[in-house]
Design a protein around this motif. Structure first.
Motif, mmCIF file in Angstrom:
data_model
loop_
_atom_site.group_PDB
_atom_site.id
_atom_site.type_symbol
_atom_site.label_atom_id
_atom_site.label_comp_id
_atom_site.label_asym_id
_atom_site.label_seq_id
_atom_site.Cartn_x
_atom_site.Cartn_y
_atom_site.Cartn_z
ATOM 1 N N CYS A 27 0.758 -1.229 -0.053
ATOM 2 C CA CYS A 27 0.137 -0.212 -0.147
ATOM 3 C C CYS A 27 0.922 1.305 0.243
ATOM 4 C CB CYS A 27 -0.880 -0.117 1.313
ATOM 5 S SG CYS A 27 -2.261 -1.345 1.147
ATOM 6 N N MET A 28 1.984 1.314 0.753
ATOM 7 C CA MET A 28 2.902 2.469 1.058
ATOM 8 C C MET A 28 3.635 2.679 -0.592
ATOM 9 S SD MET A 28 2.345 4.136 3.659
ATOM 10 C CE MET A 28 3.765 5.093 3.425
ATOM 11 N N THR A 29 3.773 1.601 -1.269
ATOM 12 C CA THR A 29 4.699 1.612 -2.176
ATOM 13 C C THR A 29 3.760 2.160 -3.495
ATOM 14 O OG1 THR A 29 5.973 -0.263 -1.725
ATOM 15 C CG2 THR A 29 5.885 0.417 -4.183
ATOM 16 N N VAL A 30 2.496 1.860 -3.379
ATOM 17 C CA VAL A 30 1.400 2.238 -4.614
ATOM 18 C C VAL A 30 1.107 3.692 -4.070
ATOM 19 C CG1 VAL A 30 -0.826 2.227 -5.222
ATOM 20 C CG2 VAL A 30 0.485 -0.013 -4.834
ATOM 21 N N TYR A 31 0.946 4.024 -3.072
ATOM 22 C CA TYR A 31 0.921 5.214 -2.665
ATOM 23 C C TYR A 31 1.970 6.271 -3.084
ATOM 24 C CZ TYR A 31 0.602 9.677 0.200
ATOM 25 O OH TYR A 31 0.533 10.978 0.732
ATOM 26 N N GLN A 32 3.216 6.025 -2.766
ATOM 27 C CA GLN A 32 4.510 6.583 -3.252
ATOM 28 C C GLN A 32 4.568 6.829 -5.024
ATOM 29 O OE1 GLN A 32 6.696 8.399 -1.585
ATOM 30 N NE2 GLN A 32 5.726 7.964 0.299
ATOM 31 N N VAL A 33 4.203 5.680 -5.592
ATOM 32 C CA VAL A 33 4.181 5.845 -7.130
ATOM 33 C C VAL A 33 3.034 6.832 -7.659
ATOM 34 C CG1 VAL A 33 3.556 4.365 -9.165
ATOM 35 C CG2 VAL A 33 4.953 3.566 -7.548
ATOM 36 N N ILE A 34 1.878 6.668 -7.098
ATOM 37 C CA ILE A 34 0.945 7.567 -7.459
ATOM 38 C C ILE A 34 1.365 9.083 -7.010
ATOM 39 C CG2 ILE A 34 -1.531 8.433 -6.823
ATOM 40 C CD1 ILE A 34 -2.378 5.566 -6.422
ATOM 41 N N LEU A 35 1.768 9.238 -5.959
ATOM 42 C CA LEU A 35 2.530 10.742 -5.417
ATOM 43 C C LEU A 35 3.535 11.373 -6.599
ATOM 44 C CD1 LEU A 35 1.910 12.906 -3.477
ATOM 45 C CD2 LEU A 35 3.768 11.764 -2.133
ATOM 46 N N ARG A 36 4.477 10.339 -6.997
ATOM 47 C CA ARG A 36 5.261 10.664 -7.828
ATOM 48 C C ARG A 36 4.756 10.945 -9.228
ATOM 49 N NH1 ARG A 36 10.166 6.604 -6.373
ATOM 50 N NH2 ARG A 36 10.745 7.515 -4.059
ATOM 51 N N TYR A 37 3.884 10.193 -9.586
ATOM 52 C CA TYR A 37 3.329 10.374 -10.857
ATOM 53 C C TYR A 37 2.575 11.890 -10.885
ATOM 54 C CZ TYR A 37 0.095 9.931 -14.530
ATOM 55 O OH TYR A 37 -0.760 10.179 -15.874
ATOM 56 N N ASP A 38 1.733 12.497 -9.955
ATOM 57 C CA ASP A 38 1.187 13.453 -9.778
ATOM 58 C C ASP A 38 2.047 14.426 -9.857
ATOM 59 O OD1 ASP A 38 -1.294 12.196 -9.951
ATOM 60 O OD2 ASP A 38 -1.508 12.373 -7.581
ATOM 61 N N GLU A 39 2.977 14.442 -8.895
ATOM 62 C CA GLU A 39 4.052 15.547 -9.034
ATOM 63 C C GLU A 39 4.778 15.745 -10.436
ATOM 64 O OE1 GLU A 39 6.992 14.288 -5.934
ATOM 65 O OE2 GLU A 39 5.669 15.070 -4.514
ATOM 66 N N GLY A 40 5.128 14.575 -11.025
ATOM 67 C CA GLY A 40 5.693 14.660 -12.414
ATOM 68 C C GLY A 40 4.798 15.371 -13.376
ATOM 69 N N PHE A 41 3.384 15.063 -13.506
ATOM 70 C CA PHE A 41 2.417 15.341 -14.202
ATOM 71 C C PHE A 41 2.194 16.812 -14.046
ATOM 72 C CE2 PHE A 41 -2.105 15.895 -15.787
ATOM 73 C CZ PHE A 41 -1.905 15.136 -17.143
ATOM 74 N N ASP A 42 2.204 17.378 -12.895
ATOM 75 C CA ASP A 42 2.038 18.927 -12.593
ATOM 76 C C ASP A 42 3.352 19.381 -13.026
ATOM 77 O OD1 ASP A 42 -0.241 18.462 -11.239
ATOM 78 O OD2 ASP A 42 0.609 18.428 -9.224
#
Length: 71
Positions: A27-42
């Motif tokens: 769960c923590m790994t999936v959360y970190q991946v989603i967070l990095r994706y959002d930061e990269g997209f922004d």
């Protein structure tokens, strides 16, 4: 002597703890991946927006055209 079931309970509880830890890590790994994706997209949107702003600012100012043709 009667065999003890404490060894089975210990292994069972250790397996349960191991499974819970694996699920938490997942769960923590999936959360970190989603967070990095959002930061990269922004960051991509900001970079693209800045590039387009500079591009449009570098264009010469367009003056209104005078049309001599009657409607």
């Amino acid at each position: 002597m009667r065999p003890s079931n404490k060894g089975f309970l210990l292994i069972d509880s250790l397996m349960s703890v191991f499974i819970v830890i694996c699920m938490c890590v997942l769960c923590m790994t999936v959360y970190q991946v989603i967070l990095r994706y959002d930061e990269g997209f922004d960051a991509y949107h900001e970079k693209t927006n800045d590039f387009l702003t500079q591009l449009f600012q570098s264009l010469p100012y367009c003056e209104a055209c005078i049309v001599d043709e009657p409607d």
